[in-house]
Design a protein around this motif. Structure first.
Motif, short mmCIF file in Angstrom:
data_model
loop_
_atom_site.label_atom_id
_atom_site.label_comp_id
_atom_site.label_asym_id
_atom_site.label_seq_id
_atom_site.Cartn_x
_atom_site.Cartn_y
_atom_site.Cartn_z
N HIS A 12 12.75 31.26 28.95
CA HIS A 12 11.67 30.86 29.75
C HIS A 12 10.45 29.81 30.18
O HIS A 12 9.53 29.57 30.15
N ASP A 126 4.01 36.52 20.69
CA ASP A 126 5.10 36.72 20.96
C ASP A 126 5.29 38.51 20.04
O ASP A 126 4.47 38.52 19.02
N LYS A 132 3.37 31.04 20.45
CA LYS A 132 4.15 30.61 21.83
C LYS A 132 3.15 30.06 21.84
O LYS A 132 1.79 30.24 22.68
N GLN A 172 7.64 26.74 27.83
CA GLN A 172 7.08 27.86 26.67
C GLN A 172 7.81 27.25 25.29
O GLN A 172 8.89 26.95 25.71
#
Length: 176
Positions: A12, A126, A132, A172
């Motif tokens: 990501h 998440d 995150k 990320q």
């Protein structure tokens, strides 16, 4: 307060750049193999320390001939300088979500200080319970400052490859 470590979520994240071609269009590219980490005091990012490395041989502009030229001695010289690195020297909060990231970029055997504008996306869990964070960084560098000097003059005036490189970085991280 204890130190918190964050590891890059490469699925990501994207390390992108743009350079003018023939003075009027942009060619975009990215580095496909990279690693990054952050150290913070708890969840406070105001004193965050960033560490990044990227593999020069993983450069991808969507054109194999151009990518091979970029890896050659004309540009990055991936054989002699296989890695680019960035180590932060400061991460200053300017507003709730806007920061200035300053650090030392080592590329092509040259180390210079760079400043990036960073939008901090905050923290979120998440679906699997991992904490995150996301950051978007933008900035500009002059490739000649790192000895990336190759160019070709155009008959109509100007040059084939622009000197200014626009950086567009999406990151990320996963709290460890």
């Amino acid at each position: 307060m204890s130190t918190t470590k964050w590891s890059i979520d490469t699925a990501h994240s994207e390390i992108g750049f743009k350079v003018k071609h023939m003075m009027f269009t942009n060619v975009s590219g990215n580095f496909e193999k990279f690693d990054a980490s952050i150290e913070t005091e708890g969840d406070d990012f105001t004193s965050a320390k960033f560490d990044f490395s990227g593999e020069i041989a993983s450069i991808n502009t969507g054109n194999a001939d151009r990518d091979n030229h970029l890896r050659s001695g004309d540009f990055f010289d991936a054989e002699q300088f296989p890695t680019l690195t960035f180590k932060s020297t400061s991460f200053e909060k300017e507003s709730e979500s806007d920061y200035k990231l300053t650090g030392d970029l080592t590329l092509h055997g040259v180390t210079k200080s760079v400043k990036l504008d960073v939008e901090f996306g905050g923290l979120a869990k998440d679906p699997w319970g991992n904490t995150k964070t996301g950051l978007s960084a933008t900035g500009k560098i002059n490739r000649k400052d790192w000895g990336l000097n190759w160019n070709s003059a155009l008959e109509t005036g100007g040059v084939l490859v622009g000197e200014e490189v626009k950086l567009n970085i999406e990151l990320q991280f996963i709290q460890q």
